[in-house]
Design a protein around this motif. Structure first.
Motif, PDB file in Angstrom:
ATOM      1  N   GLU A 186       0.842  -1.201   0.000  1.00  0.00           N
ATOM      2  CA  GLU A 186       0.000   0.000   0.000  1.00  0.00           C
ATOM      3  C   GLU A 186       0.877   1.252   0.000  1.00  0.00           C
ATOM      4  OE1 GLU A 186      -3.701   1.496   2.717  1.00  0.00           O
ATOM      5  OE2 GLU A 186      -1.865   0.983   3.792  1.00  0.00           O
ATOM      6  N   LYS A 187       1.895   1.259   0.836  1.00  0.00           N
ATOM      7  CA  LYS A 187       2.804   2.408   0.919  1.00  0.00           C
ATOM      8  C   LYS A 187       3.498   2.658  -0.418  1.00  0.00           C
ATOM      9  CE  LYS A 187       6.808   4.142   3.457  1.00  0.00           C
ATOM     10  NZ  LYS A 187       7.819   3.849   4.476  1.00  0.00           N
ATOM     11  N   ALA A 188       3.925   1.589  -1.063  1.00  0.00           N
ATOM     12  CA  ALA A 188       4.608   1.719  -2.361  1.00  0.00           C
ATOM     13  C   ALA A 188       3.672   2.326  -3.416  1.00  0.00           C
ATOM     14  CB  ALA A 188       5.128   0.357  -2.825  1.00  0.00           C
ATOM     15  N   ILE A 189       2.408   1.937  -3.399  1.00  0.00           N
ATOM     16  CA  ILE A 189       1.443   2.494  -4.358  1.00  0.00           C
ATOM     17  C   ILE A 189       1.241   3.981  -4.081  1.00  0.00           C
ATOM     18  CG2 ILE A 189      -0.941   2.439  -5.195  1.00  0.00           C
ATOM     19  CD1 ILE A 189      -0.943  -0.588  -4.510  1.00  0.00           C
ATOM     20  N   GLU A 223       3.258   6.040  -2.643  1.00  0.00           N
ATOM     21  CA  GLU A 223       4.468   6.792  -3.013  1.00  0.00           C
ATOM     22  C   GLU A 223       4.423   7.165  -4.493  1.00  0.00           C
ATOM     23  OE1 GLU A 223       7.759   5.122   0.207  1.00  0.00           O
ATOM     24  OE2 GLU A 223       7.402   3.989  -1.620  1.00  0.00           O
ATOM     25  N   GLN A 224       3.985   6.217  -5.320  1.00  0.00           N
ATOM     26  CA  GLN A 224       3.889   6.483  -6.760  1.00  0.00           C
ATOM     27  C   GLN A 224       2.754   7.467  -7.071  1.00  0.00           C
ATOM     28  OE1 GLN A 224       4.210   2.935  -9.353  1.00  0.00           O
ATOM     29  NE2 GLN A 224       4.744   1.826  -7.484  1.00  0.00           N
ATOM     30  N   LEU A 225       1.596   7.269  -6.468  1.00  0.00           N
ATOM     31  CA  LEU A 225       0.461   8.150  -6.731  1.00  0.00           C
ATOM     32  C   LEU A 225       0.749   9.594  -6.312  1.00  0.00           C
ATOM     33  CD1 LEU A 225      -2.651   6.058  -5.598  1.00  0.00           C
ATOM     34  CD2 LEU A 225      -2.097   6.782  -7.923  1.00  0.00           C
ATOM     35  N   LEU A 226       1.407   9.761  -5.186  1.00  0.00           N
ATOM     36  CA  LEU A 226       1.654  11.104  -4.660  1.00  0.00           C
ATOM     37  C   LEU A 226       2.772  11.839  -5.388  1.00  0.00           C
ATOM     38  CD1 LEU A 226       1.196  10.382  -0.843  1.00  0.00           C
ATOM     39  CD2 LEU A 226      -0.388  11.575  -2.371  1.00  0.00           C
ATOM     40  N   GLU A 227       3.568  11.124  -6.175  1.00  0.00           N
ATOM     41  CA  GLU A 227       4.599  11.782  -6.988  1.00  0.00           C
ATOM     42  C   GLU A 227       3.963  12.663  -8.055  1.00  0.00           C
ATOM     43  OE1 GLU A 227       7.878  12.192  -6.902  1.00  0.00           O
ATOM     44  OE2 GLU A 227       8.017  11.024  -5.056  1.00  0.00           O
ATOM     45  N   ASP A 228       2.799  12.257  -8.526  1.00  0.00           N
ATOM     46  CA  ASP A 228       2.080  13.026  -9.551  1.00  0.00           C
ATOM     47  C   ASP A 228       0.590  13.044  -9.178  1.00  0.00           C
ATOM     48  OD1 ASP A 228       1.447  14.416 -11.819  1.00  0.00           O
ATOM     49  OD2 ASP A 228       1.808  12.754 -13.211  1.00  0.00           O
ATOM     50  N   PRO A 229       0.239  13.773  -8.115  1.00  0.00           N
ATOM     51  CA  PRO A 229      -1.110  13.678  -7.553  1.00  0.00           C
ATOM     52  C   PRO A 229      -2.238  14.215  -8.428  1.00  0.00           C
ATOM     53  CG  PRO A 229       0.088  15.472  -6.527  1.00  0.00           C
ATOM     54  CD  PRO A 229       1.063  14.751  -7.418  1.00  0.00           C
ATOM     55  N   ASP A 230      -1.916  14.997  -9.440  1.00  0.00           N
ATOM     56  CA  ASP A 230      -2.964  15.572 -10.282  1.00  0.00           C
ATOM     57  C   ASP A 230      -3.269  14.748 -11.531  1.00  0.00           C
ATOM     58  OD1 ASP A 230      -3.405  17.801  -8.570  1.00  0.00           O
ATOM     59  OD2 ASP A 230      -1.547  18.683  -9.329  1.00  0.00           O
ATOM     60  N   THR A 231      -2.501  13.681 -11.736  1.00  0.00           N
ATOM     61  CA  THR A 231      -2.745  12.803 -12.875  1.00  0.00           C
ATOM     62  C   THR A 231      -3.678  11.668 -12.449  1.00  0.00           C
ATOM     63  OG1 THR A 231      -0.595  13.291 -13.837  1.00  0.00           O
ATOM     64  CG2 THR A 231      -1.665  11.258 -14.569  1.00  0.00           C
ATOM     65  N   ILE A 258       1.056  -6.078  -8.020  1.00  0.00           N
ATOM     66  CA  ILE A 258       0.417  -6.745  -6.890  1.00  0.00           C
ATOM     67  C   ILE A 258      -0.682  -7.668  -7.395  1.00  0.00           C
ATOM     68  CG2 ILE A 258       0.926  -4.913  -5.225  1.00  0.00           C
ATOM     69  CD1 ILE A 258      -1.910  -3.853  -5.630  1.00  0.00           C
ATOM     70  N   ASP A 259      -1.160  -8.540  -6.511  1.00  0.00           N
ATOM     71  CA  ASP A 259      -2.234  -9.454  -6.909  1.00  0.00           C
ATOM     72  C   ASP A 259      -3.578  -8.729  -6.848  1.00  0.00           C
ATOM     73  OD1 ASP A 259      -3.641 -10.263  -4.147  1.00  0.00           O
ATOM     74  OD2 ASP A 259      -1.465 -10.150  -3.815  1.00  0.00           O
ATOM     75  N   LEU A 314       1.721   6.498   6.093  1.00  0.00           N
ATOM     76  CA  LEU A 314       1.183   7.064   4.861  1.00  0.00           C
ATOM     77  C   LEU A 314       1.111   8.597   4.924  1.00  0.00           C
ATOM     78  CD1 LEU A 314      -1.677   4.522   4.070  1.00  0.00           C
ATOM     79  CD2 LEU A 314       0.627   4.614   3.119  1.00  0.00           C
ATOM     80  N   TYR A 315       0.553   9.154   5.999  1.00  0.00           N
ATOM     81  CA  TYR A 315       0.493  10.617   6.049  1.00  0.00           C
ATOM     82  C   TYR A 315       1.858  11.220   6.342  1.00  0.00           C
ATOM     83  CZ  TYR A 315      -0.060  10.494  11.219  1.00  0.00           C
ATOM     84  OH  TYR A 315       0.096  10.287  12.565  1.00  0.00           O
ATOM     85  N   GLY A 316       2.828  10.378   6.712  1.00  0.00           N
ATOM     86  CA  GLY A 316       4.188  10.850   6.937  1.00  0.00           C
ATOM     87  C   GLY A 316       5.090  10.711   5.717  1.00  0.00           C
TER      88      GLY A 316
END
Length: 186
Positions: free
Chosen positions: A32-35, A37-45, A60-61, A112-114
């Motif tokens: 979940e954290k890894a996902i 991290e990726q989503l928050l790198e480009d939060p407007d996409t 992931i499965d 996550l919020y950190g």
């Protein structure tokens, strides 16, 4: 059977021993954290696709993706049909940044919020403000209970029972006034 029902059966199975359940959640939280991290790198996409496509995208499965979709759903701009979704259901991960941050705080998900990615999205002052707002979201403030022998809060100097505590209706009215006053202080 819908994916969500299967996921919840696995994730919240009372028959699983505590060590296995802890290992299950530890592994899930890493993914979940890894996902995030990726989503928050480009939060407007907006990231979208079928459940299966997103599971493959994040490596992931399908069940883990289902759990992720269940967790993020309340933070999305438009909720996904998680109760009925299957592998080929189109879903979106377009999230409301403020709501996502607050929901992470509310869930006590400090990992996550950190995340450092939040520093690029909101400044420290905004994050603190959202943190405090999230902590208050589920806090119930009860008005102070007035005892019969306490001084009346109206300021008359009389005991409550001799002033506004004379009738049940007056007591209820005063309690309502105190509750409204407590709500205004927030």
């Amino acid at each position: 059977m819908a994916l969500l029902e299967t996921w919840r059966g696995q994730a919240y199975n009372a028959q699983t021993d505590q060590k296995q359940m802890q290992a299950f959640w530890d592994e899930y939280f890493k993914k979940e954290k890894a996902i995030y991290e990726q989503l928050l790198e480009d939060p407007d996409t907006e990231v979208k696709g079928t459940v299966k496509e997103l599971a493959e995208k994040y490596g992931i499965d399908i069940m883990t993706m289902t759990g992720f979709l269940d967790g993020i759903n309340d933070s999305l701009k438009e909720k996904n049909p998680i109760d009925t979704m299957e592998e080929d259901t189109p879903v979106s991960l377009a999230f409301d940044k403020e709501m996502l941050y607050k929901n992470m705080v509310d869930a006590k998900a400090h990992w996550l919020y950190g995340l450092s990615q939040w520093e690029k999205i909101f400044d420290e002052e905004t994050r603190k403000k959202f943190y405090l707002e999230a902590k208050k979201m589920n806090t119930i403030v009860k008005p102070k209970k007035i005892g019969r022998n306490d001084p009346c809060p109206c300021g008359s100097g009389k005991k409550f029972k001799k002033c506004h505590g004379v009738t049940k209706e007056l007591e209820e009215e005063l309690q309502k006034m105190l509750a409204e006053a407590a709500g205004e202080k927030e």
